[in-house]
Design a protein around this motif. Structure first.
Motif, PDB file in Angstrom:
ATOM      1  N   ALA A  32       0.830  -1.209   0.000  1.00 30.42           N
ATOM      2  CA  ALA A  32       0.000   0.000   0.000  1.00 30.42           C
ATOM      3  C   ALA A  32       0.865   1.260   0.000  1.00 30.42           C
ATOM      4  CB  ALA A  32      -0.934  -0.001   1.213  1.00 30.42           C
ATOM      5  N   ALA A  33       1.993   1.206   0.690  1.00 30.47           N
ATOM      6  CA  ALA A  33       2.885   2.367   0.791  1.00 30.47           C
ATOM      7  C   ALA A  33       3.706   2.568  -0.480  1.00 30.47           C
ATOM      8  CB  ALA A  33       3.816   2.213   1.983  1.00 30.47           C
ATOM      9  N   GLY A  34       3.827   1.530  -1.285  1.00 34.43           N
ATOM     10  CA  GLY A  34       4.630   1.623  -2.495  1.00 34.43           C
ATOM     11  C   GLY A  34       6.124   1.555  -2.242  1.00 34.43           C
ATOM     12  N   THR A  35       6.503   1.111  -1.057  1.00 37.14           N
ATOM     13  CA  THR A  35       7.916   0.976  -0.703  1.00 37.14           C
ATOM     14  C   THR A  35       8.023   0.136   0.560  1.00 37.14           C
ATOM     15  OG1 THR A  35       9.988   2.202  -0.373  1.00 37.14           O
ATOM     16  CG2 THR A  35       8.017   3.034   0.743  1.00 37.14           C
ATOM     17  N   PHE A  36       9.249  -0.197   0.950  1.00 32.44           N
ATOM     18  CA  PHE A  36       9.475  -0.932   2.197  1.00 32.44           C
ATOM     19  C   PHE A  36      10.742  -0.368   2.833  1.00 32.44           C
ATOM     20  CE2 PHE A  36      12.451  -2.902  -0.578  1.00 32.44           C
ATOM     21  CZ  PHE A  36      13.415  -3.498   0.210  1.00 32.44           C
ATOM     22  N   PRO A  37      10.908  -0.534   4.139  1.00 35.97           N
ATOM     23  CA  PRO A  37      12.095   0.018   4.817  1.00 35.97           C
ATOM     24  C   PRO A  37      13.332  -0.816   4.525  1.00 35.97           C
ATOM     25  CG  PRO A  37      10.736  -1.169   6.387  1.00 35.97           C
ATOM     26  CD  PRO A  37       9.976  -1.167   5.094  1.00 35.97           C
ATOM     27  N   ALA A  38      14.000  -0.523   3.419  1.00 35.87           N
ATOM     28  CA  ALA A  38      15.114  -1.353   2.959  1.00 35.87           C
ATOM     29  C   ALA A  38      16.252  -1.420   3.964  1.00 35.87           C
ATOM     30  CB  ALA A  38      15.626  -0.836   1.616  1.00 35.87           C
ATOM     31  N   HIS A  39      16.637  -0.285   4.536  1.00 34.02           N
ATOM     32  CA  HIS A  39      17.769  -0.298   5.467  1.00 34.02           C
ATOM     33  C   HIS A  39      17.468  -1.149   6.693  1.00 34.02           C
ATOM     34  CE1 HIS A  39      18.867   3.214   3.014  1.00 34.02           C
ATOM     35  NE2 HIS A  39      20.110   2.919   3.349  1.00 34.02           N
ATOM     36  N   GLU A  40      16.258  -1.036   7.193  1.00 33.40           N
ATOM     37  CA  GLU A  40      15.883  -1.821   8.381  1.00 33.40           C
ATOM     38  C   GLU A  40      15.839  -3.310   8.061  1.00 33.40           C
ATOM     39  OE1 GLU A  40      11.856  -2.479  11.096  1.00 33.40           O
ATOM     40  OE2 GLU A  40      12.171  -0.544  10.113  1.00 33.40           O
ATOM     41  N   LEU A  41      15.195  -3.664   6.956  1.00 34.54           N
ATOM     42  CA  LEU A  41      15.057  -5.078   6.607  1.00 34.54           C
ATOM     43  C   LEU A  41      16.394  -5.676   6.202  1.00 34.54           C
ATOM     44  CD1 LEU A  41      12.977  -7.388   6.227  1.00 34.54           C
ATOM     45  CD2 LEU A  41      12.919  -6.766   3.804  1.00 34.54           C
ATOM     46  N   PHE A  42      17.189  -4.928   5.454  1.00 37.86           N
ATOM     47  CA  PHE A  42      18.471  -5.457   4.997  1.00 37.86           C
ATOM     48  C   PHE A  42      19.436  -5.689   6.160  1.00 37.86           C
ATOM     49  CE2 PHE A  42      18.498  -4.079   0.237  1.00 37.86           C
ATOM     50  CZ  PHE A  42      17.311  -4.766   0.054  1.00 37.86           C
ATOM     51  N   ARG A  43      19.369  -4.851   7.166  1.00 35.96           N
ATOM     52  CA  ARG A  43      20.226  -5.090   8.344  1.00 35.96           C
ATOM     53  C   ARG A  43      19.856  -6.414   9.015  1.00 35.96           C
ATOM     54  NH1 ARG A  43      19.563   0.625   9.110  1.00 35.96           N
ATOM     55  NH2 ARG A  43      21.554   1.733   8.836  1.00 35.96           N
ATOM     56  N   LYS A  44      18.565  -6.701   9.072  1.00 35.03           N
ATOM     57  CA  LYS A  44      18.125  -7.975   9.648  1.00 35.03           C
ATOM     58  C   LYS A  44      18.598  -9.137   8.782  1.00 35.03           C
ATOM     59  CE  LYS A  44      14.011  -5.988  11.850  1.00 35.03           C
ATOM     60  NZ  LYS A  44      12.521  -5.909  11.854  1.00 35.03           N
ATOM     61  N   ALA A  45      18.478  -8.984   7.472  1.00 35.97           N
ATOM     62  CA  ALA A  45      18.942 -10.031   6.560  1.00 35.97           C
ATOM     63  C   ALA A  45      20.452 -10.199   6.659  1.00 35.97           C
ATOM     64  CB  ALA A  45      18.539  -9.695   5.128  1.00 35.97           C
ATOM     65  N   HIS A  91       4.515  -3.602  -6.126  1.00 35.61           N
ATOM     66  CA  HIS A  91       4.320  -2.266  -5.570  1.00 35.61           C
ATOM     67  C   HIS A  91       5.216  -1.971  -4.379  1.00 35.61           C
ATOM     68  CE1 HIS A  91      -0.008  -2.269  -7.395  1.00 35.61           C
ATOM     69  NE2 HIS A  91       0.919  -2.025  -8.291  1.00 35.61           N
ATOM     70  N   SER A  92       5.588  -2.989  -3.619  1.00 31.67           N
ATOM     71  CA  SER A  92       6.406  -2.761  -2.425  1.00 31.67           C
ATOM     72  C   SER A  92       7.849  -2.429  -2.767  1.00 31.67           C
ATOM     73  CB  SER A  92       6.364  -3.989  -1.510  1.00 31.67           C
ATOM     74  OG  SER A  92       6.674  -5.171  -2.232  1.00 31.67           O
ATOM     75  N   SER A  93       8.238  -2.626  -4.013  1.00 31.58           N
ATOM     76  CA  SER A  93       9.594  -2.316  -4.454  1.00 31.58           C
ATOM     77  C   SER A  93       9.619  -0.926  -5.063  1.00 31.58           C
ATOM     78  CB  SER A  93      10.058  -3.350  -5.491  1.00 31.58           C
ATOM     79  OG  SER A  93      11.227  -2.922  -6.146  1.00 31.58           O
ATOM     80  N   ASP A  94      10.484  -0.064  -4.550  1.00 27.69           N
ATOM     81  CA  ASP A  94      10.597   1.285  -5.100  1.00 27.69           C
ATOM     82  C   ASP A  94      11.434   1.259  -6.383  1.00 27.69           C
ATOM     83  OD1 ASP A  94      12.665   0.753  -2.963  1.00 27.69           O
ATOM     84  OD2 ASP A  94      13.565   2.532  -3.849  1.00 27.69           O
ATOM     85  N   THR A  95      10.883   1.835  -7.428  1.00 31.08           N
ATOM     86  CA  THR A  95      11.525   1.859  -8.738  1.00 31.08           C
ATOM     87  C   THR A  95      11.604   3.307  -9.194  1.00 31.08           C
ATOM     88  OG1 THR A  95      10.517  -0.281  -9.213  1.00 31.08           O
ATOM     89  CG2 THR A  95      11.437   0.931 -11.083  1.00 31.08           C
ATOM     90  N   ALA A  96      12.758   3.719  -9.722  1.00 33.25           N
ATOM     91  CA  ALA A  96      12.966   5.144  -9.950  1.00 33.25           C
ATOM     92  C   ALA A  96      13.610   5.448 -11.291  1.00 33.25           C
ATOM     93  CB  ALA A  96      13.838   5.721  -8.837  1.00 33.25           C
ATOM     94  N   GLU A  97      13.444   6.704 -11.691  1.00 33.38           N
ATOM     95  CA  GLU A  97      14.224   7.284 -12.770  1.00 33.38           C
ATOM     96  C   GLU A  97      15.284   8.171 -12.129  1.00 33.38           C
ATOM     97  OE1 GLU A  97      13.789  10.009 -16.824  1.00 33.38           O
ATOM     98  OE2 GLU A  97      12.044   9.669 -15.531  1.00 33.38           O
TER      99      GLU A  97
END
Length: 382
Positions: A32-45, A206-212
């Motif tokens: 729904a947000a169109g993104t996810f907290p990458a830094h937070e999740l990646f630190r856990k991973a 949608h949860s993955s942020d994609t950019a130009e």
């Protein structure tokens, strides 16, 4: 046939628990947000050793064999959304392979090591508005000015683009040299002249942020180049093999879970005097799809065996990527169809899977590009 050891299975359990605890409970919110907290999740991973299973332990990698990557992909594919696993795959197998294999010690200490800990988010910047599948046509330039490159141009459809701390960028360092005039360069996103032009809206994931992204005379040290100048095209082709394989492994996990969920639904759903799963047409259709999934699995595992043996797996990886791109569309459509009206609703997982799965036949080399490669490998050119 793959031979997964007890250690592989323990790792599988670790990844599955990570998906079930750290991704699935938040998938709806992130979609729904169109993104996810990458830094937070990646630190856990990173703390679980998921972000560099095959990389050199000297830089925080696991030093493991390729079957651990197979396991990682399959289990990430069981997530309740496609966007977050894709973002993780960018970190592990798309933006960092060339850096890990060909980068200098200093470059790996500065970027690879913190990326494997999940402290820095990485992104791969290759595609441009006028150069997608035709990588040789990219126009972004990196002009040499003393000990620096001055980068100008733009990139589009960049996964992790709004959150990335650094980019593995493919740019022209010798414009007159064609595909032999490209280099891979690490570009920190905090440099003056870099900006995210816009966050892109997509059909799925949608949860993955994609950019130009835009580069307006962005300066980076020449020492940020990966490998020799002019080798970027070849290094990126090498990275594409990693990208395509992890995409296939992830697709396998998603395919199997989709089939499991559909069979469970059809077993419970009553119509025409009994469970829908009791209808012969449905049974035969699902059985045929399982044959196709197993065929893809064996093709993917043959490629994995080739990787372990140090062989060139371009042919098998290309075949697997092509078959996976077609098969996920067929399975997603069938699963949605067999859920009926409920399957068409946003609240049902089938709707999201249908949208998310469509990207596989485009990203990392479209189906048509895979066929073009296979025309060469199979000796079908005139």
């Amino acid at each position: 046939m793959a031979r997964f050891t007890a250690e592989h299975q323990l790792f599988r359990q670790t990844v599955r628990e990570f998906v079930e605890k750290e991704i699935n409970p938040y998938a709806d919110e992130w979609e729904a947000a169109g993104t996810f907290p990458a830094h937070e999740l990646f630190r856990k991973a990173g703390s679980l050793g998921l972000l560099g299973v095959e990389y050199d332990p000297a830089y925080g990698g696991g030093g493991a064999d390729h079957w651990y990557t197979v396991v990682l992909g399959e289990e990430l594919g069981r997530a309740d959304c496609g966007g977050v696993p894709m973002a993780i795959n960018v970190q592990t197998d798309m933006a960092t392979p060339a850096l890990a294999k060909h980068g200098s010690h200093e470059l790996k200490k500065a970027y690879l090591e913190p990326a494997l800990r999940g402290e820095l988010v990485a992104s791969i910047a290759v595609t441009e508005p006028d150069a997608g599948s035709d990588v040789a046509s990219i126009k972004t330039t990196a002009r040499r000015d003393g000990d620096e490159y001055v980068i100008s141009g733009s990139k589009i459809y960049i996964t992790n683009g709004t959150q990335a701390d650094f980019l593995t960028l493919l740019a022209r360092t010798s414009p007159e040299a064609g595909y032999r005039g490209m280099s891979l360069i690490i570009v920190p996103t905090d440099r003056p002249g870099f900006r995210v032009a816009r966050k892109l809206r997509k059909l799925g994931n949608h949860s993955s942020d994609t950019a130009e992204l835009v580069f307006d005379d962005v300066r980076v040290p020449v020492t940020n180049r990966i490998g020799e100048e002019g080798q970027g095209f070849y290094l990126q082709m090498e990275q594409f093999q990693k990208e395509r394989l992890i995409a296939v492994y992830t697709a396998l996990g998603g395919l199997q879970r989709a089939m499991e969920r559909t069979a469970a639904y059809l077993r419970e759903r009553k119509a025409f005097g009994g469970p829908l799963l009791g209808m012969q047409y449905i049974q035969y259709t699902l059985a045929e799809l399982q044959v196709e999934i197993e065929s893809l699995r064996q093709l993917a595992y043959a490629a994995a065996e080739g990787v372990v043996a140090g062989e060139n797996v371009t042919r098998l990886a290309t075949m697997a990527k092509f078959k996976a791109g077609r098969l996920v569309r067929r399975v997603a459509d069938t699963c949605l169809q067999f859920h009926g009206g409920a399957g068409y609703m946003e609240e049902m997982w089938t709707s999201r899977y249908f949208r998310d799965s469509r990207l596989l036949g485009i990203g990392g080399g479209a189906d048509e590009v895979m066929l073009r490669v296979l025309v060469k490998t199979e000796g079908l050119e005139v």
